[in-house]
Design an enzyme around this catalytic site. Structure first.
Site, PDB file in Angstrom:
ATOM      1  N   GLY A 205       0.809  -1.210   0.000  1.00 38.80           N
ATOM      2  CA  GLY A 205       0.000   0.000   0.000  1.00 38.80           C
ATOM      3  C   GLY A 205       0.838   1.254   0.000  1.00 38.80           C
ATOM      4  O   GLY A 205       1.967   1.263   0.493  1.00 38.80           O
TER       5      GLY A 205
ATOM      6  N   VAL B  64       3.555   1.114   2.745  1.00 40.76           N
ATOM      7  CA  VAL B  64       3.383   0.003   3.686  1.00 40.76           C
ATOM      8  C   VAL B  64       3.891  -1.278   3.043  1.00 40.76           C
ATOM      9  O   VAL B  64       3.540  -1.599   1.905  1.00 40.76           O
ATOM     10  CB  VAL B  64       1.904  -0.161   4.089  1.00 40.76           C
ATOM     11  CG1 VAL B  64       1.753  -1.288   5.112  1.00 40.76           C
ATOM     12  CG2 VAL B  64       1.356   1.148   4.657  1.00 40.76           C
TER      13      VAL B  64
ATOM     14  N   ASP C  16      -9.513  11.202   8.588  1.00 43.83           N
ATOM     15  CA  ASP C  16      -9.192  10.672   7.260  1.00 43.83           C
ATOM     16  C   ASP C  16      -9.816   9.304   7.040  1.00 43.83           C
ATOM     17  O   ASP C  16      -9.157   8.368   6.585  1.00 43.83           O
ATOM     18  CB  ASP C  16      -7.675  10.606   7.069  1.00 43.83           C
ATOM     19  CG  ASP C  16      -7.277  10.476   5.603  1.00 43.83           C
ATOM     20  OD1 ASP C  16      -8.101  10.834   4.733  1.00 43.83           O
ATOM     21  OD2 ASP C  16      -6.155  10.023   5.319  1.00 43.83           O
TER      22      ASP C  16
ATOM     23  N   LYS D 218       4.873   0.512   8.088  1.00 40.21           N
ATOM     24  CA  LYS D 218       4.573   1.775   7.418  1.00 40.21           C
ATOM     25  C   LYS D 218       5.813   2.662   7.482  1.00 40.21           C
ATOM     26  O   LYS D 218       6.167   3.198   8.536  1.00 40.21           O
ATOM     27  CB  LYS D 218       3.395   2.473   8.097  1.00 40.21           C
ATOM     28  CG  LYS D 218       3.011   3.790   7.428  1.00 40.21           C
ATOM     29  CD  LYS D 218       1.805   4.428   8.120  1.00 40.21           C
ATOM     30  CE  LYS D 218       1.416   5.740   7.463  1.00 40.21           C
ATOM     31  NZ  LYS D 218       0.230   6.360   8.118  1.00 40.21           N
TER      32      LYS D 218
ATOM     33  N   GLY E  12       0.383   5.524   0.789  1.00 37.55           N
ATOM     34  CA  GLY E  12      -0.480   6.578   1.304  1.00 37.55           C
ATOM     35  C   GLY E  12       0.124   7.947   1.095  1.00 37.55           C
ATOM     36  O   GLY E  12       1.131   8.100   0.399  1.00 37.55           O
ATOM     37  N   SER E  13      -0.499   8.941   1.722  1.00 41.03           N
ATOM     38  CA  SER E  13      -0.051  10.324   1.543  1.00 41.03           C
ATOM     39  C   SER E  13       1.344  10.549   2.089  1.00 41.03           C
ATOM     40  O   SER E  13       2.128  11.315   1.525  1.00 41.03           O
ATOM     41  CB  SER E  13      -1.033  11.269   2.246  1.00 41.03           C
ATOM     42  OG  SER E  13      -2.340  11.119   1.743  1.00 41.03           O
TER      43      SER E  13
END
Length: 530
Positions: free
Chosen positions: A215, A222, A343, A237, A217-218
């Site tokens: 994954g 991950v 979020d 992460k 993200g911003s």
């Protein structure tokens, strides 16, 4: 007639609607007293008067509504004692909500008549005395809220007869004075003394290889990893410190996760703040691996257009929605310092091996000074709340303060997405049309036209079966149950995602409402099968 701007009092002439089964005047600006004539509506099944300015006492005549399964009078200015005719109405089988009023006196012994009720909310009143041991007769009770009253004495041993007794016990731990403060929650860190090095994480993830990437993200990526010393599967992460605001996000997430623990939140193991092999700063969070990935991947096609292997059933979607609501309810109401997630979206909801949902990514989380919609005194309103387009509350875009109401909005959009299968950022949502408006316009008759078509696949397969084809009544019953359930879910999603923050539901009420929707769907099926 829910969520309008009706003013004045409720006309006593409404008592002439003797064949009505459903009456909702919730979330208006009605004042005056509840007319006793409502007790004449003998066929009334559900009564919603919550979130108005009603005052005076609860009319005992409501006890004459012998078909009533659900009554919600919460969030008004009602006073006086609880009529024994109301608290003892044995037909109540879904829930009775009288919370957030100014009711006084003791809890009548007639509460023992509620043998089939699923939820009882009496919180945030001025009730006193001891809890009747006869409440142990309420054998179907699953949700009990008694906090913020003036109850005294010990917990009646008879309560051990109730369903998930632990939930009821937790609710009754807040019997004492409203000024009583909550104890500090335990750290979510599995082992707060556990240390993990960059080298260990590097080895666990094969050097943070692309093959281990699960994954992005911003503020980071991950990776899936396996710890060398114990073989434990983890999710790492790694914070992208080159991204503006990433360090602040890392600190915010560490602070939020350090003091929270809930079954529907991601479980953090430890963190790492060190140097990589090149001498650069390295920061990472280490979580327990959640094997079934994000809700995003279950709801939508992959970027290459491939379909998912499995579909989410109606019950699975209801359970996921309840899990997410429970997590937010905990953050908003049960933490020592209330937390706004800020979020919430499908990619931040992870599904474990049993398809239970866990909310993650607290990089934008904010601590609130009290259980209101305001910033903490230690923060400034200049903090940028980015959130995610399509899910962020509209007031944030206008410079509004961080609030739990913002999370409720995001949850409403998420709920609509779960059951319609449509992203709020989809191509069709433009020129003033939003997912909220799209769903609202379909209520109630066109709901089956807007829900995820995959929800109806099971029904189609059953219809093609020769044996089921001959049982037309059974299929019609199932379709009706599904329609009732979906209308209630979509209505809840719309109520959570209204533009005005003050008009949105609270997560505690959302949790109870979603449980009621699920239980009603399942119980109706059992009764009809019988």
């Amino acid at each position: 007639m829910v969520s309008n701007f009706f003013t004045g009092s409720i006309p006593s002439s409404m008592g002439k609607l003797q064949n009505s089964q459903y009456l909702s005047l919730a979330r208006n600006r009605l004042s005056g007293q509840i007319p006793s004539s409502l007790g004449n509506i003998s066929q009334l099944n559900r009564l919603y008067l919550r979130e108005n300015n009603l005052h005076g006492s609860i009319p005992s005549s409501l006890g004459d509504c012998r078909s009533l399964q659900l009554m919600d009078l919460s969030f008004n200015n009602l006073s006086g004692t609880i009529p024994k005719e109301v608290i003892g109405l044995s037909s109540l089988s879904i829930f009775l909500k009288l919370g957030s009023n100014s009711l006084t006196g003791s809890l009548p012994l007639e509460v023992s008549n509620l043998k089939n009720i699923g939820g009882l909310q009496l919180s945030d009143n001025k009730l006193s005395g001891e809890i009747p041991g006869a409440m142990g007769n309420c054998e179907s009770l699953e949700f009990l809220e008694l906090q913020n009253n003036f109850f005294q004495g010990t917990i009646p041993p008879a309560l051990s007869n109730l369903k998930v007794f632990l939930s009821c016990l937790i609710a009754t731990l807040c019997w004492m004075r409203k000024s009583r403060k909550k104890s500090s929650p335990k750290s979510t860190l599995e082992d707060p003394h556990m240390k993990i090095s960059y080298a260990e994480l590097h080895k666990a993830t094969d050097g943070f290889s692309s093959g281990k990437l699960i994954g992005v993200g911003s503020y980071g990526s991950v990776y899936k990893g396996i710890l060398d010393h114990n073989g434990r599967v983890i999710a790492v992460k790694v914070i992208n410190l080159q991204q503006k605001g990433a360090s602040k996000s890392f600190l915010a997430e560490c602070e939020a996760l350090r003091n929270i623990r809930h079954r529907n939140l991601v479980k953090i193991i430890t963190s790492c703040s060190s140097l990589d092999y090149k001498g650069n700063d390295f920061k990472a969070l280490v979580f327990e691996f959640v094997p079934n990935g994000s809700l995003e991947k279950w709801l939508h096609l992959k970027s290459d257009g491939q379909h998912q292997v499995r579909n989410l059933s109606l019950i699975q979607r209801l359970n996921i929605a309840i899990d997410v609501a429970s997590a937010l309810d905990y953050l908003h109401h049960d933490c020592q310092t209330p937390i706004a997630h800020c979020d919430l979206k499908p990619s931040n909801v992870l599904l474990d091996e049993s398809m239970s949902a866990h909310v993650g990514d607290f990089g934008l989380a904010r601590f609130l000074s009290e259980r209101t919609t305001h910033f903490s005194k230690n923060e400034t309103s200049s903090v940028a709340i980015k959130g995610s387009i399509g899910y962020v509350a509209p007031e944030y875009g206008l410079g509004g303060d961080v609030s739990t109401c913002g999370d409720v909005y995001s949850y409403g959009i998420l709920l609509l997405e779960i059951f319609t299968g449509r992203r709020p950022t989809g191509d069709m949502f433009k020129d003033g049309l939003s997912l909220h408006e799209f769903a609202k316009m379909a209520l109630p008759d066109r709901v089956l036209e807007i829900v995820d078509p995959r929800l109806l696949e099971e029904e189609v397969e059953e219809a093609n079966d020769s044996q089921a084809f001959n049982n037309l009544q059974r299929r019609e019953d199932k379709r009706r149950r599904m329609w009732d359930c979906l209308v209630s879910v979509i209505r809840t999603g719309v109520a959570c995602s209204v533009e005005s923050p003050k008009e949105r539901m609270q997560m505690r009420d959302v949790v109870m409402e979603m449980h009621v929707i699920k239980d009603t769907f399942l119980q109706a099926g059992v009764h009809r099968e019988r």
